[in-house]
Write an enzyme that holds these catalytic residues in place. Structure first.
Site, PDB file in Angstrom:
ATOM      1  CD  GLU A 102      -2.686   1.769   0.365  1.00 50.73           C
ATOM      2  OE1 GLU A 102      -3.336   2.910   0.521  1.00 50.73           O
ATOM      3  OE2 GLU A 102      -2.893   0.995  -0.600  1.00 50.73           O
ATOM      4  CG  HIS A 105      -0.621   2.224  -4.849  1.00 49.21           C
ATOM      5  ND1 HIS A 105      -1.070   2.464  -6.170  1.00 49.21           N
ATOM      6  CD2 HIS A 105      -1.865   2.821  -4.560  1.00 49.21           C
ATOM      7  CE1 HIS A 105      -1.740   2.939  -6.615  1.00 49.21           C
ATOM      8  NE2 HIS A 105      -2.626   3.359  -5.814  1.00 49.21           N
ATOM      9  CG  HIS A 170      -8.561   5.709  -6.583  1.00 45.41           C
ATOM     10  ND1 HIS A 170      -7.714   6.875  -6.500  1.00 45.41           N
ATOM     11  CD2 HIS A 170      -7.583   4.867  -6.484  1.00 45.41           C
ATOM     12  CE1 HIS A 170      -6.727   6.829  -6.150  1.00 45.41           C
ATOM     13  NE2 HIS A 170      -6.427   5.505  -6.004  1.00 45.41           N
ATOM     14  CG  HIS A 287     -17.005  -6.803 -16.495  1.00 44.60           C
ATOM     15  ND1 HIS A 287     -16.321  -5.805 -17.355  1.00 44.60           N
ATOM     16  CD2 HIS A 287     -15.924  -7.702 -16.429  1.00 44.60           C
ATOM     17  CE1 HIS A 287     -15.236  -5.895 -17.364  1.00 44.60           C
ATOM     18  NE2 HIS A 287     -14.732  -7.130 -16.931  1.00 44.60           N
ATOM     19  CG  HIS A 345      -8.702  -8.617 -17.421  1.00 38.56           C
ATOM     20  ND1 HIS A 345      -8.856  -9.105 -18.893  1.00 38.56           N
ATOM     21  CD2 HIS A 345      -9.751  -8.268 -17.215  1.00 38.56           C
ATOM     22  CE1 HIS A 345      -9.911  -8.874 -19.067  1.00 38.56           C
ATOM     23  NE2 HIS A 345     -10.757  -8.521 -18.022  1.00 38.56           N
TER      24      HIS A 345
END
Length: 377
Positions: A102, A105, A170, A287, A345
């Site tokens: 985290e 990032h 986000h 989706h 992906h």
């Protein structure tokens, strides 16, 4: 969070930007501004992929506060608190590894923020000096505003405990930031080519149908990324365990009302009850089936663009990445959601954003070889 920790975080953000800035400064490329734009594009793409890795490894709450980690600038300084939380819940959201994922990032995001400030500052200085079109400061300034908004949603992602709509926005903002940077980079490439006489702006642009198809490709891709983000943030990837059917049915039992209620906690309905599995099925199914629309529209756009001068290479790239995206999407189901395939992906989605943005730019602002232009005169 104490002022000293905030200062340390700021210094880490500056340090994260120092290496790419040094690479640009020491580069042999005389056009440092264009180089800085494309370095920022590359790092933003990396940030999106690493953000997917952060989300898919359930590391979004690896540090449950913001912008630091338990009030500290790095997990080293918060080691005792992290270990205590991990001991209390060994499989919970806070572990030493997840905390570092985290915070890395966040550090990368801060570094990109510094680079965008550098882009904006350079654009304003050069614009006032030269008034050259490639330094028009509107887009770099919009990027600065955009990255501030993105930072705010990054904070809310943590403080609102991974609320799906916030995390999805986000993600979309990250893709939007990438698209804007690619547009800026394409503008720099075109300006440099025209300035050096390698290309000329032709009188005739692309056919109207191709322009509309390229724009439609951008729209449907945005919708599909939003749907994919909704699948990921609701942990609905394995709601359908087979393909092309979903749990043995063409149209399985689905709860669209709860599945697509936007403002709710993770795993809960708006009323606070546990989200039914049929809601996750609806999220996944939509989706999956909208992917056929994406394949049709982007495939047709690539097919029509393949013979148009200046965008044939982008058309082939879009077709290739579309095929890989279809393969990785199906593989996440058949291979029971392997992390590497899922990250690929997400990377494929970001790559499609990059290529579709370039396609739209080159169609809107075409250019041709000087020799070809001279031949027609």
């Amino acid at each position: 969070m104490q002022l000293s920790s905030m200062v340390q975080l700021g210094l880490i953000g500056l340090l994260a930007a120092c290496l790419p800035l040094a690479m640009v400064w020491m580069s042999s490329d005389p056009n440092k501004y264009r180089k800085l734009v494309w370095v920022t594009v590359f790092l933003t793409f990396d940030l999106i992929v690493f953000g997917a890795f952060t989300r898919l490894t359930d590391s979004g709450l690896g540090c449950p506060d913001w912008p630091g980690c338990y009030g500290a600038a790095n997990p080293f300084l918060a080691h005792a608190e992290i270990v205590a939380a991990e001991t209390l819940m060994p499989t919970g959201p806070v572990t030493v590894v997840k905390a570092w994922i985290e915070m890395i990032h966040r550090y990368l995001a801060m570094g990109i923020g510094v680079l965008i400030v550098a882009l904006m500052g350079t654009a304003w200085v050069q614009w006032r000096k030269t008034r050259r079109a490639e330094f028009a400061p509107g887009l770099p300034t919009a990027l600065f505003v955009f990255v501030l908004i993105q930072g705010a949603f990054g904070a809310w992602t943590v403080t609102l405990k991974l609320q799906p709509v916030i995390v999805t926005i986000h993600l979309l903002l990250g893709m939007g930031l990438l698209s804007m940077l690619v547009w800026l980079g394409a503008r720099q490439n075109r300006a440099a080519a025209l300035a050096h006489g390698r290309f000329t702006a032709p009188a005739a642009g692309a056919p109207t149908m191709l322009c509309r198809l390229a724009l439609a490709a951008a729209v449907v891709l945005t919708i599909q990324i939003a749907l994919g983000g909704w699948v990921s943030t609701n942990y609905a990837t394995l709601a359908c365990l087979d393909f092309p059917l979903c749990n043995g049915n063409l149209v399985p039992e689905m709860d669209f009302e709860h599945g697509f209620t936007l403002w709710r906690e993770l795993g809960k309905t708006a009323a606070g009850h546990y989200l039914p599995f049929s809601a996750l099925t609806a999220i996944h199914w939509v989706h999956r089936n909208f992917a056929f629309v994406v394949l049709a529209v982007l495939g047709l756009a690539a097919w029509r663009a393949r013979a148009h001068p200046g965008v044939a290479r982008h058309a082939r790239g879009i077709a290739l990445v579309l095929a890989v995206q279809a393969a990785t999407g199906i593989a996440t189901v058949y291979l029971n959601f392997p992390l590497t395939i899922a990250v690929l992906h997400n990377a494929g989605a970001a790559l499609l954003v990059l290529m579709v943005t370039m396609l739209n730019y080159k169609i809107k602002y075409p250019s041709g070889p000087v020799l070809q232009a001279s031949h027609h005169q």
